[in-house]
Structures are given as structure tokens and as C-alpha cells.
Write a protein that holds these residues in place. Structure first.
Motif, PDB file in Angstrom:
ATOM      1  N   TRP B 333      53.184  28.571  43.136  1.00  0.00           N
ATOM      2  CA  TRP B 333      51.884  28.591  43.811  1.00  0.00           C
ATOM      3  C   TRP B 333      51.578  30.018  44.239  1.00  0.00           C
ATOM      4  CZ3 TRP B 333      52.628  23.997  47.770  1.00  0.00           C
ATOM      5  CH2 TRP B 333      52.767  22.796  47.031  1.00  0.00           C
ATOM      6  N   GLU B 334      50.359  30.415  43.967  1.00  0.00           N
ATOM      7  CA  GLU B 334      49.931  31.748  44.421  1.00  0.00           C
ATOM      8  C   GLU B 334      48.728  31.578  45.322  1.00  0.00           C
ATOM      9  OE1 GLU B 334      49.084  34.342  41.213  1.00  0.00           O
ATOM     10  OE2 GLU B 334      51.171  34.997  41.012  1.00  0.00           O
ATOM     11  N   GLN B 335      48.764  32.287  46.426  1.00  0.00           N
ATOM     12  CA  GLN B 335      47.609  32.262  47.312  1.00  0.00           C
ATOM     13  C   GLN B 335      46.508  33.144  46.739  1.00  0.00           C
ATOM     14  OE1 GLN B 335      48.528  33.430  51.309  1.00  0.00           O
ATOM     15  NE2 GLN B 335      47.278  31.764  52.115  1.00  0.00           N
ATOM     16  N   ASN B 336      45.268  32.689  46.789  1.00  0.00           N
ATOM     17  CA  ASN B 336      44.155  33.499  46.304  1.00  0.00           C
ATOM     18  C   ASN B 336      43.638  34.385  47.429  1.00  0.00           C
ATOM     19  OD1 ASN B 336      44.336  32.233  43.787  1.00  0.00           O
ATOM     20  ND2 ASN B 336      43.114  30.520  44.525  1.00  0.00           N
ATOM     21  N   ARG B 337      44.319  35.503  47.620  1.00  0.00           N
ATOM     22  CA  ARG B 337      44.006  36.354  48.774  1.00  0.00           C
ATOM     23  C   ARG B 337      42.777  37.207  48.535  1.00  0.00           C
ATOM     24  NH1 ARG B 337      48.619  36.792  52.378  1.00  0.00           N
ATOM     25  NH2 ARG B 337      47.380  38.447  53.303  1.00  0.00           N
ATOM     26  N   ARG B 338      42.442  37.421  47.254  1.00  0.00           N
ATOM     27  CA  ARG B 338      41.327  38.286  46.935  1.00  0.00           C
ATOM     28  C   ARG B 338      40.198  37.414  46.393  1.00  0.00           C
ATOM     29  NH1 ARG B 338      40.030  42.042  42.884  1.00  0.00           N
ATOM     30  NH2 ARG B 338      41.578  41.179  41.494  1.00  0.00           N
ATOM     31  N   SER B 339      38.999  37.689  46.866  1.00  0.00           N
ATOM     32  CA  SER B 339      37.872  36.887  46.395  1.00  0.00           C
ATOM     33  C   SER B 339      37.258  37.551  45.176  1.00  0.00           C
ATOM     34  CB  SER B 339      36.823  36.785  47.510  1.00  0.00           C
ATOM     35  OG  SER B 339      35.684  36.124  47.033  1.00  0.00           O
ATOM     36  N   THR B 340      37.349  36.900  44.040  1.00  0.00           N
ATOM     37  CA  THR B 340      36.784  37.490  42.828  1.00  0.00           C
ATOM     38  C   THR B 340      36.426  36.407  41.822  1.00  0.00           C
ATOM     39  OG1 THR B 340      37.222  38.914  40.944  1.00  0.00           O
ATOM     40  CG2 THR B 340      39.126  37.868  41.943  1.00  0.00           C
ATOM     41  N   LEU B 341      35.452  36.730  40.969  1.00  0.00           N
ATOM     42  CA  LEU B 341      35.087  35.810  39.900  1.00  0.00           C
ATOM     43  C   LEU B 341      35.663  36.279  38.570  1.00  0.00           C
ATOM     44  CD1 LEU B 341      31.350  35.168  40.833  1.00  0.00           C
ATOM     45  CD2 LEU B 341      33.295  33.640  41.186  1.00  0.00           C
ATOM     46  N   ASP B 342      36.328  37.420  38.594  1.00  0.00           N
ATOM     47  CA  ASP B 342      36.885  37.989  37.378  1.00  0.00           C
ATOM     48  C   ASP B 342      37.974  37.074  36.818  1.00  0.00           C
ATOM     49  OD1 ASP B 342      37.878  39.480  35.358  1.00  0.00           O
ATOM     50  OD2 ASP B 342      38.678  41.105  36.637  1.00  0.00           O
ATOM     51  N   ARG B 343      37.748  36.588  35.616  1.00  0.00           N
ATOM     52  CA  ARG B 343      38.704  35.661  35.018  1.00  0.00           C
ATOM     53  C   ARG B 343      40.090  36.299  34.884  1.00  0.00           C
ATOM     54  NH1 ARG B 343      38.375  33.651  29.803  1.00  0.00           N
ATOM     55  NH2 ARG B 343      39.312  31.643  30.268  1.00  0.00           N
ATOM     56  N   ASN B 344      40.078  37.588  34.646  1.00  0.00           N
ATOM     57  CA  ASN B 344      41.351  38.268  34.416  1.00  0.00           C
ATOM     58  C   ASN B 344      42.222  38.353  35.667  1.00  0.00           C
ATOM     59  OD1 ASN B 344      40.858  38.721  31.709  1.00  0.00           O
ATOM     60  ND2 ASN B 344      39.568  40.507  32.188  1.00  0.00           N
ATOM     61  N   ALA B 345      41.604  38.110  36.813  1.00  0.00           N
ATOM     62  CA  ALA B 345      42.395  38.147  38.050  1.00  0.00           C
ATOM     63  C   ALA B 345      43.260  36.898  38.171  1.00  0.00           C
ATOM     64  CB  ALA B 345      41.472  38.265  39.250  1.00  0.00           C
ATOM     65  N   TYR B 346      42.963  35.850  37.397  1.00  0.00           N
ATOM     66  CA  TYR B 346      43.723  34.612  37.460  1.00  0.00           C
ATOM     67  C   TYR B 346      44.558  34.446  36.202  1.00  0.00           C
ATOM     68  CZ  TYR B 346      40.292  33.853  41.100  1.00  0.00           C
ATOM     69  OH  TYR B 346      39.533  34.015  42.210  1.00  0.00           O
ATOM     70  N   TRP B 347      45.623  33.635  36.332  1.00  0.00           N
ATOM     71  CA  TRP B 347      46.488  33.377  35.190  1.00  0.00           C
ATOM     72  C   TRP B 347      45.755  32.505  34.192  1.00  0.00           C
ATOM     73  CZ3 TRP B 347      50.673  36.158  34.551  1.00  0.00           C
ATOM     74  CH2 TRP B 347      51.268  36.745  35.684  1.00  0.00           C
ATOM     75  N   GLN B 348      46.071  32.771  32.903  1.00  0.00           N
ATOM     76  CA  GLN B 348      45.503  31.947  31.836  1.00  0.00           C
ATOM     77  C   GLN B 348      46.649  31.258  31.099  1.00  0.00           C
ATOM     78  OE1 GLN B 348      42.258  31.667  31.593  1.00  0.00           O
ATOM     79  NE2 GLN B 348      41.990  33.216  33.191  1.00  0.00           N
TER      80      GLN B 348
END
Lengths: 283, 367
Positions: B333-348
Motif C-alpha cells: 500500500w502506498e499513501q497518495n501524498r501528492r495530489s496529481t492527475l499525472d498517470r505516470n505518478a501512479y503504478w501501472q
């Protein structure tokens, strides 16, 4: 009222629209109620007729009621009946309630047997009960005679005991039903709050099963009031009960006096039922 | 009084027929403590509570309340009160009469009962409903009446049997906080039975985790969550990854295990485990660390190459299932500490990554 509101809130029958099913259903209900209550209605009406045979309407009078209260035999029988019904109701309600509690609360050996036996008087034909009680009372009287030399005769006490015997079963049936719906955790809650078992019973259990107890008592009272067979067999000479007295008169002729006493008994029954419903609604 | 525990259980056993419902339970619960009995249904927690209340008597063992043996004391003479799961309010009495019941049983004078009842009703903010019947109240209100009815007697210990079980989620959360602050104000020892681990963690000073009649672990919420001493507790409280293997090395409070598929992992060992014994490494999903291949810096721990398999974005967190090999996946589990819509900021899914399992975040538990 607007038509739309009408259509939304009331079903076809109440709205008075003539549908085949609506009419036949209503007619059916009316006939059923006539079937049930017409004889009673006739009885009440003829208790006020001037006709000495009580089968034709020849004008209004209260004479039969006056005569009734002056009829010592009938009044005596009424008092006897009320006395027997009251005492047997009181005793059978107490015993029946305790019995119902024991059967509902405790696991003991032979419980199924006890249960079956207590319900037996409900299903056994009354004539069998009456003969059995008569034979038993004769046996007991003989025994007492042999032991003490006393000669006992059937009287109001024997009828009362007999009424207690069959009433108790009905009380048990009714009270058990209300005990089964009783949430026993309430008793734990009462104990938790410092109530001993006596206080728990009177403050929590009893008020909550009271409607059932009243229901049982009412049933016992009504059964006792109109019991004929057992009363006939078990009451001694000279201690007539009302149903027996009424029967012996009807054999000769139906008089408006009989209609009058029946109307009064009906009134008493209705009052009792209403009273018990009123009591139960208050809680 | 401060030295004697409010409640003490010594080797208490309760049998119903053959099987023990409560099996050699020993507990000491301090004055003013908010103590939870936590476990799945049928674990013996309610039976334990009912023994303290006096509705059941132990088959063997001792139970003391403030040093006084309860062996022969019936429920109505114990200095405890219970809030029942079903509330068990008296349906034929008003709210006020329900709350007054306990005081009437103590035969207190009327002029003393009335103010205490209204005080108790104020405490649970129900003063305005005093004349209502229980069936005219909502579930939450009934719950508060049950609470007032118990607290008005100023018991030495308040027993609560899953009192929030029947409430909906939102009301439950509110009542959790309310109960906790109430306990602070009145300063009475609370013993709280629940099967909801989050509820127990939120409210308790200490928790006893029970299973199959036994107390497995007693500790603060942090201890229970961070340092479970057995597999059941680690599994029951929160979520965790279990990795079964064999101990190969133990030193200085740490143990290393090797799994059949060849992983070698290290973790804290609460108990020293001999080499060769079977053990389970438990690591919670939020304590694993996942990095991209490029991010990997100099690490103290060996990195495990993994491929991202499933990604669920749940708002506050992202939950990722990573695959180590054919047989094994782990949850991260990773906390989403940064607010972003950039897909690349999340794991795929399908991404290659490196997984770190820090020994200080993992526990090696005996089987």
C-alpha cells in the motif's frame, strides 16, 4: 375530496365502484356476520318483547328483567356461577401461570410428558372429563368416609375444583405463548441493575407477560361461566349453576326471562373482553 | 485502591458441556482503563464478559473485582453494570423509568433519584426524550439510554457487549468517539467486547485478543498492531503479508528465513527461534516499499525484483499487488501524498519495480 386523491388512497371496494369481486366479497362478509350474530340479535330483541313465549314481537317491555331479579332460583344460580367462575379463574390463573413459567424456563426430566398431559384436557371431550371427575370425586368421598367417617356431598366446592382442573390447561397454553415472546435478556438487565429475582419478576417479567395472564384469566372465566356438562355432573343437589338452570327451564318452555338472563351474560362477556383489550392497549 | 486491579481473572475456565468456551484466561484490568476483548465470534469474549457480570459462573479459576472474590456473588450484588448488545431496555417503562430502575433497586430516596437520572440523561444528551418509550427512539438513542441506565449507578466497572454492533457505519464512528470521551469524563473502568478490530484500536487503552477461548495477546493498540506475537493476531488485526519459510539464522533480536522458492528475508523476532524451525515472516502492506528501477539508490536491504500486477486506487491510498515469481504475490500500500492527475505518478500494471522489505518493519513469528 378530489377524484385523484380518491383514486390513489382507496381500493375499489371502499370507493363503491361496483365490481363483481367487490360486491361478492362484501356480500360474503355480510352473510358471515349475519350467520354469527343474527341469532344473538334475535335473542336480545326478544328479551324485550311483551309476548310471554318470547318468540313474537308484541311490544317493548322491561318486565322480564324485573321478574328476573325477583326470581330467587335464577339469581341464586347466577351468584353461584359467578362465584365458581371467579374462584376457579383466580386459582387456575395463578397455578397455570406458575406451571407455564416452569415449563418454559426449566429443563427437567419428563418435561415432554408433563407438557402432553397438561394439554390433554383441552382436547379430551368434555363429557369424558365430566365422567372422570365425577367418578374421581365419588372415589375420594368414599375414601374420606372410610378414613374419617365423614359423609361429604358434591357442592359448589367440587364444581369449583373441577373447573380449576380444566381451566388450568387453557391458562397454561395462553401464558406460555406470551412467555415465549418474552425477551429473557430483560431479566438479565434487571439483575444487572441490582434487582433480585423477586423484584425482577414483579417489576419486569410480570408487567410484560400480564396481557397473556389477563388473556388466560379471561378465557378461564368465560369457559367457567358457560360450562354445562361438568357443572351438571359435579354440582350437588340444590346448588344449581346458571347454564344448568337455564337448560332445565328451556326444557319446559323458552321464556323471555331466559332471553333476558342470556342477554345479561352476553353483556358481561363483552364487557370483560373490552376491559381486557383496554388494559392491554394501555401498555 | 490504585494497587489492586479493577478486575482480575486467574486461570478462569468456563465449559459448556465438553468444550471450554473460555480456556485458562488470566487478565488484570486496571482502574479507569478502557479495555477491549477482541476476537471473532465464538472466541469466548462474550462469555468472559458474562462471567464478570455474573450471568455465568466460571467452571474453575478465580475472579476478583477490586480484590473481592466474585465466586458466590450473584449479578444483582456486583458493582458492575452492563450495556447489552440488544440494549435490553424495558419496553414498558419510559426512558426516565429505565434509567431510574437501578437507583430504585438501591432503595435511594426519590429526591435523590430524580436529579441523578436527569444528570445521566444529560450526560448522553437525551434529557429532552425522558418521557418517551424505548420503541419511540432510534437505535442510536436507545443505545445512549442503555448507557445512561448503566452509568447512573456509578458502577466500579462498566461492561459493554458489542454495544455499537447494531448501528450503521456513520453513527458507529460518532458513538466510538463519544464513548471514549465519556469514559474520560466519568473515569470508570470500561470493558468493551467487540469483533471489530478498528473499533478496538480506536478506543482502547489496552486490548486482549482472543481466539478459541484463549487470550493470545494483551497489549496497547500499537503493540497489538506493530508487534503481534503470533500469526493469528497479526492476521486478525489489520492486513498483512505472510511469507512461510524456515529459520536459517537468529541473532540480536532478528531472524532470517528462507522460503521454498528461494527468498531470504530478515525480520524482528519477538522470540528467539532456533535455526531449522518453521516460521512465518509477517509484513504489513504499508510497510513494504516499492521503487522504480531507476530510483533504486544505495539500500541497506536487498531489493527484490517484482512486476506490478494489480493497481487499485482508493483515494487516500493506492493498493498494489506485485508478483515476485510464479507462486508468490505480495500486497503493497502506498499513501497518495501528492495530489496529481499525472498517470505516470501512479503504478501501472506490467511495470517492473524493486521491492524492499526492511527488517525493522517485518516480524518473524513461530508457526
Amino acid at each position: 375530496m378530489s377524484q385523484t386523491a380518491n383514486r390513489v388512497t382507496t381500493p375499489a371496494i371502499e370507493r363503491g365502484r361496483l365490481t363483481w369481486s367487490g360486491v361478492s366479497l362484501s356480500l360474503h362478509a355480510v352473510l358471515i356476520y349475519l350467520f354469527l350474530y343474527l341469532p344473538i340479535l334475535v335473542l336480545i330483541i326478544f328479551s324485550f318483547t311483551r309476548d310471554a313465549f318470547g318468540v313474537r314481537w308484541t311490544g317493548f317491555t322491561l318486565d322480564w328483567y324485573v321478574r328476573l331479579f325477583n326470581d330467587e332460583r335464577l339469581m341464586g344460580a347466577s351468584v353461584n356461577t359467578l362465584l365458581v367462575a371467579s374462584v376457579s379463574t383466580l386459582v387456575s390463573t395463578i397455578l397455570g401461570t406458575l406451571m407455564a413459567m416452569a415449563m418454559e424456563r426449566y429443563q427437567f426430566r419428563g418435561r415432554e410428558g408433563v407438557e402432553a398431559l397438561i394439554y390433554l384436557p383441552v382436547v379430551v371431550p368434555e363429557i369424558v372429563m365430566a365422567v372422570a371427575l365425577l367418578a374421581f370425586s365419588a372415589l375420594v368421598f368414599d375414601l374420606i368416609n372410610a378414613l374419617t367417617g365423614q359423609v361429604l356431598r358434591r357442592n359448589l366446592t367440587t364444581v369449583t375444583i373441577a373447573h380449576i382442573a380444566f381451566n388450568m390447561s387453557f391458562v397454561v397454553v395462553v401464558v406460555r405463548t406470551s412467555l415465549r415472546h418474552f425477551d429473557r435478556r430483560l431479566e438479565e438487565a434487571a439483575a444487572d441493575l441490582g434487582a433480585d429475582s423477586w423484584q425482577t419478576f414483579w417489576r419486569v417479567t410480570f408487567p410484560l407477560i400480564l396481557p397473556g395472564i389477563i388473556g388466560g384469566a379471561l378465557m378461564a372465566f368465560t369457559l367457567s361461566l358457560d360450562d354445562f356438562v361438568i357443572s351438571l355432573f359435579l354440582s350437588g343437589p340444590g346448588t344449581s349453576l346458571l347454564p344448568v338452570e337455564v337448560y332445565s327451564r328451556v326444557r319446559r318452555a323458552i321464556t323471555p326471562e331466559i332471553n333476558a338472563i342470556s342477554t345479561l351474560m352476553l353483556l358481561l362477556s363483552i364487557t370483560l373482553v373490552l376491559l381486557s383489550q383496554l388494559l392491554q392497549r394501555r401498555r | 485502591m490504585s494497587d489492586t486491579p479493577a478486575i482480575e481473572l486467574r486461570d478462569v475456565i468456563k465449559r459448556f458441556g465438553e468444550t471450554p468456551a473460555v480456556d485458562r484466561v488470566s487478565l488484570q484490568i486496571g482502574d479507569g482503563e478502557f479495555f477491549s476483548l477482541l476476537g471473532p465470534s465464538g472466541c469466548g469474549k462474550t462469555t468472559t464478559l458474562r462471567m464478570i457480570a455474573g450471568f455465568e459462573y466460571p467452571s474453575s479459576g478465580e475472579m476478583l473485582i477490586h480484590g473481592r472474590s466474585m465466586a458466590t456473588i450473584p449479578p444483582h450484588r456486583r458493582p458492575v453494570n452492563t450495556v447489552f448488545q440488544s440494549y435490553a431496555l424495558f419496553p414498558h417503562m419510559s426512558v426516565e423509568q429505565n434509567v431510574a430502575f437501578g437507583l430504585q433497586m438501591q432503595r435511594l430516596p426519590k429526591q435523590e433519584i430524580a436529579p441523578r437520572v436527569s444528570e445521566a440523561l444529560e450526560l448522553v444528551r437525551l434529557g429532552h426524550l425522558a418521557q418517551r418509550r424505548p420503541n419511540q427512539l432510534s437505535g442510536g438513542q436507545q443505545q445512549r439510554v442503555a448507557l445512561a441506565r448503566a452509568l447512573v449507578n456509578q458502577p466500579e466497572v462498566l461492561l459493554l457487549d458489542e454495544p455499537l454492533g447494531a448501528l450503521d457505519q456513520k453513527l458507529r464512528k460518532e458513538m466510538q468517539l463519544e464513548l471514549k470521551s465519556l469514559q474520560h469524563r466519568v473515569g470508570i473502568t470500561f470493558i468493551f467486547v467487540t469483533h471489530d478490530q478498528e473499533e478496538a484500536l480506536t478506543m482502547s487503552d489496552r486490548i486482549a485478543v482472543m481466539n478459541q477461548g484463549k487470550v493470545l495477546q494483551v497489549g496497547s493498540p500499537t503493540e497489538i498492531y506493530e508487534r503481534p506475537t503470533c500469526r493469528f493476531v497479526a492476521d486478525f488485526i489489520g492486513e498483512t503479508n505472510f511469507i512461510d519459510g524456515e529459520v536459517v539464522e537468529s541473532d540480536g533480536g532478528y531472524s532470517s528465513i528462507v522460503t521454498p522458492d528461494g527468498l531470504r528475508l530478515r525480520g524482528l523476532a519477538p522470540r528467539t527461534l532456533p535455526a531449522g524451525s518453521a516460521a512465518t515472516l509477517s509484513i504489513r502492506p504499508e510497510k513494504l516499499r516499492l521503487t522504480t528501477l531507476e530510483q533504486a539508490g544505495p539500500e541497506q536491504v536487498a531489493a527484490l525484483p517484482v512486476s506490478v500486477e494489480l493497481v487499485s486506487y482508493i483515494g487516500s491510498d493506492t493498493r498494489i499487488t506485485v508478483r515476485l515469481n510464479e507462486q508468490r504475490t505480495l500486497d503493497v500500500w502506498e499513501q497518495n501524498r501528492r495530489s496529481t492527475l499525472d498517470r505516470n505518478a501512479y503504478w501501472q500494471p506490467g511495470e517492473q519495480a524493486l521491492l524492499f522489505c526492511p527488517p525493522d518493519n517485518a516480524l518473524v513469528l513461530a508457526e
